[in-house]
Design an enzyme around this catalytic site. Sequence first.
Site, short mmCIF file in Angstrom:
data_model
loop_
_atom_site.label_atom_id
_atom_site.label_comp_id
_atom_site.label_asym_id
_atom_site.label_seq_id
_atom_site.Cartn_x
_atom_site.Cartn_y
_atom_site.Cartn_z
N HIS A 296 -11.56 -6.03 -4.59
CA HIS A 296 -11.17 -6.11 -3.18
C HIS A 296 -12.19 -6.94 -2.39
O HIS A 296 -12.47 -6.69 -1.22
CB HIS A 296 -11.09 -4.69 -2.59
CG HIS A 296 -9.95 -4.47 -1.63
ND1 HIS A 296 -8.78 -3.85 -1.98
CD2 HIS A 296 -9.83 -4.76 -0.31
CE1 HIS A 296 -8.00 -3.76 -0.92
NE2 HIS A 296 -8.60 -4.32 0.11
N TYR B 216 0.90 -1.15 0.00
CA TYR B 216 0.00 0.00 0.00
C TYR B 216 0.93 1.20 0.00
O TYR B 216 1.68 1.38 0.96
CB TYR B 216 -0.86 0.02 1.26
CG TYR B 216 -2.10 -0.82 1.20
CD1 TYR B 216 -2.96 -0.78 0.11
CD2 TYR B 216 -2.46 -1.64 2.28
CE1 TYR B 216 -4.13 -1.54 0.08
CE2 TYR B 216 -3.62 -2.39 2.25
CZ TYR B 216 -4.45 -2.34 1.15
OH TYR B 216 -5.60 -3.08 1.12
N ARG C 207 -15.07 -5.03 -0.68
CA ARG C 207 -14.83 -4.32 0.58
C ARG C 207 -14.63 -2.83 0.41
O ARG C 207 -14.62 -2.08 1.38
CB ARG C 207 -13.60 -4.91 1.29
CG ARG C 207 -13.78 -6.33 1.73
CD ARG C 207 -12.48 -6.98 2.15
NE ARG C 207 -11.97 -6.55 3.43
CZ ARG C 207 -12.42 -6.97 4.60
NH1 ARG C 207 -13.42 -7.84 4.65
NH2 ARG C 207 -11.89 -6.54 5.74
N GLY D 285 -14.54 -13.17 -4.65
CA GLY D 285 -15.71 -14.06 -4.65
C GLY D 285 -15.42 -15.51 -4.98
O GLY D 285 -16.35 -16.30 -5.09
C1 LIG Z 1 -9.91 -9.33 5.96
C2 LIG Z 1 -9.41 -8.87 4.64
C3 LIG Z 1 -8.32 -8.02 4.60
C4 LIG Z 1 -7.83 -7.58 3.37
N1 LIG Z 1 -6.69 -6.81 3.34
C5 LIG Z 1 -6.14 -6.49 2.15
C6 LIG Z 1 -4.88 -5.85 2.10
O1 LIG Z 1 -4.27 -5.57 3.12
N2 LIG Z 1 -4.37 -5.55 0.88
C7 LIG Z 1 -5.03 -5.85 -0.30
O2 LIG Z 1 -4.54 -5.55 -1.38
N3 LIG Z 1 -6.21 -6.49 -0.27
C8 LIG Z 1 -6.76 -6.84 0.91
N4 LIG Z 1 -7.93 -7.55 0.94
C9 LIG Z 1 -8.55 -7.95 -0.33
C10 LIG Z 1 -7.99 -9.30 -0.78
O3 LIG Z 1 -6.64 -9.21 -1.16
C11 LIG Z 1 -8.76 -9.85 -1.99
O4 LIG Z 1 -8.76 -8.89 -3.03
C12 LIG Z 1 -10.19 -10.22 -1.65
O5 LIG Z 1 -10.29 -10.77 -0.35
C13 LIG Z 1 -10.72 -11.22 -2.67
O6 LIG Z 1 -12.06 -11.51 -2.45
P1 LIG Z 1 -12.56 -12.80 -1.63
O7 LIG Z 1 -12.30 -12.53 -0.19
O8 LIG Z 1 -14.02 -12.82 -1.94
O9 LIG Z 1 -11.81 -14.00 -2.16
C14 LIG Z 1 -8.45 -7.98 2.16
C15 LIG Z 1 -9.55 -8.83 2.22
C16 LIG Z 1 -10.02 -9.30 3.43
C17 LIG Z 1 -11.18 -10.25 3.45
#
Ligand SMILES: Cc1cc2nc3c(=O)[nH]c(=O)nc-3n(C[C@H](O)[C@H](O)[C@H](O)COP(=O)(O)O)c2cc1C
Length: 386
Positions: free
Chosen positions: A277, A131, A280, A310
């Site tokens: 993401h 990041y 999120r 997903g």
């Molecule tokens: C608890 C959590 C924390 C995450 N933190 C980051 C992060 O620090 N950096 C990032 O690039 N993506 C982050 N993500 C996104 C994930 O890298 C990824 O894109 C996403 O979880 C994919 O979707 P899915 O959970 O449905 O498989 C996070 C996702 C979750 C669930």
Amino acid sequence: MGAEKANSIRDLKEAARRRLPRIIFDYIEGGAEDETCIIRNRQGWESLEIVPRFLRDVSGVEQSVELFGRSYASPFGIAPMGMTAITHRDADLLLAQAAHEANIPFLLSGASNSAIEKIAKVAPSAWYQLYVPRDPAIRADLIRRVADAGLGTLVVSIDVPIYSKRERDIRNGWIRPYKPTLEARLEAIRHPGWVLDYLRRGIPYLENWQTYAPPGASPIEVANVYAKQSFAVQTWDILQEIREQWRGPLVLKGVLHPDDAARAVDAGADGIIISNHGGRQFDRAPTPVAMLPAVHAAVKGRIPVMVDSGITRGSDIVAAMCMGASFAFIGRAALYAVAAHGKPGVDRAIAILQQEILLALATMGCPRIGDVDPTYLRQSVKGAAA
Ligand SMILES: Cc1cc2nc3c(=O)[nH]c(=O)nc-3n(C[C@H](O)[C@H](O)[C@H](O)COP(=O)(O)O)c2cc1C
């Protein structure tokens, strides 16, 4: 129930739900605003029907793939996730170890609890996700540390220009300065395994950031340093700066628009990850399934197009590859697994997906993952284009 009893990622998710306080489970499971993006992510994958071809020899199914000059056992890895220690104290290490042993990539988050140097020792095959910090000296130092530790691939997440609005976390008091509601605290007591671990080991550090905080800083003070650095005004110029500092494969994560994908190629990226993401960040974001065809067309095969958001089934990964993706990542699927059962849980999640990939390839009559293509897909009524 042990990890070996889990038959699906859904089973692991339910086991995590039982072990974790609701406030922590909500942090993992939740998304931005109305969480429609999370629902659409699943619908996108589910809408892709794979049409099997029978009467073919599928006695030797092969799912290994080449990426950035090395061979991986399967076409998926573990996406970067921040603050994993709140689910299981050693989550980063256990995810990294399991991925390394299975010969799939683990992406250490820019908001990880474990330090780059510590992860590199147990999983030299890990990648690092940056990041982009505001201070150019800190970003240069992080990039240097990743190189010095021997981690080969740098991933820059571009899809968090600002903190998102996650309403479960707001309701639960799980936002800075972290004042969980009384209701959330009382509910947490019903999960003694998690609570005892937390009481025994205290608040986890963002270890990578300890060195940028004053000596002896508490975990909260270190987190404040990180928060102050988040996030730089990210532009293509900063990407240029990073490209000049980093010699290895550089991947942009969070690409959705085909024009951004084409520009990433021009800017010297070696790969992109189409991602919202996991729903999120921006509830209005399109799904990877909706964007994959246009992004794939814009990139024209010049660099690998990877995908996440997903994915919970091996057949999702196979369908993504039928659409032209080179690789896929799982986020929550892996985090539920480690939260519920530690390393055996992650081993199990990887094995479940590998078996589902094998089943899909054998059933569709395509024994080599490298041979899948859009002709295997039928666009269903709900669905996205192939
Ligand atoms: C608890 C959590 C924390 C995450 N933190 C980051 C992060 O620090 N950096 C990032 O690039 N993506 C982050 N993500 C996104 C994930 O890298 C990824 O894109 C996403 O979880 C994919 O979707 P899915 O959970 O449905 O498989 C996070 C996702 C979750 C669930």
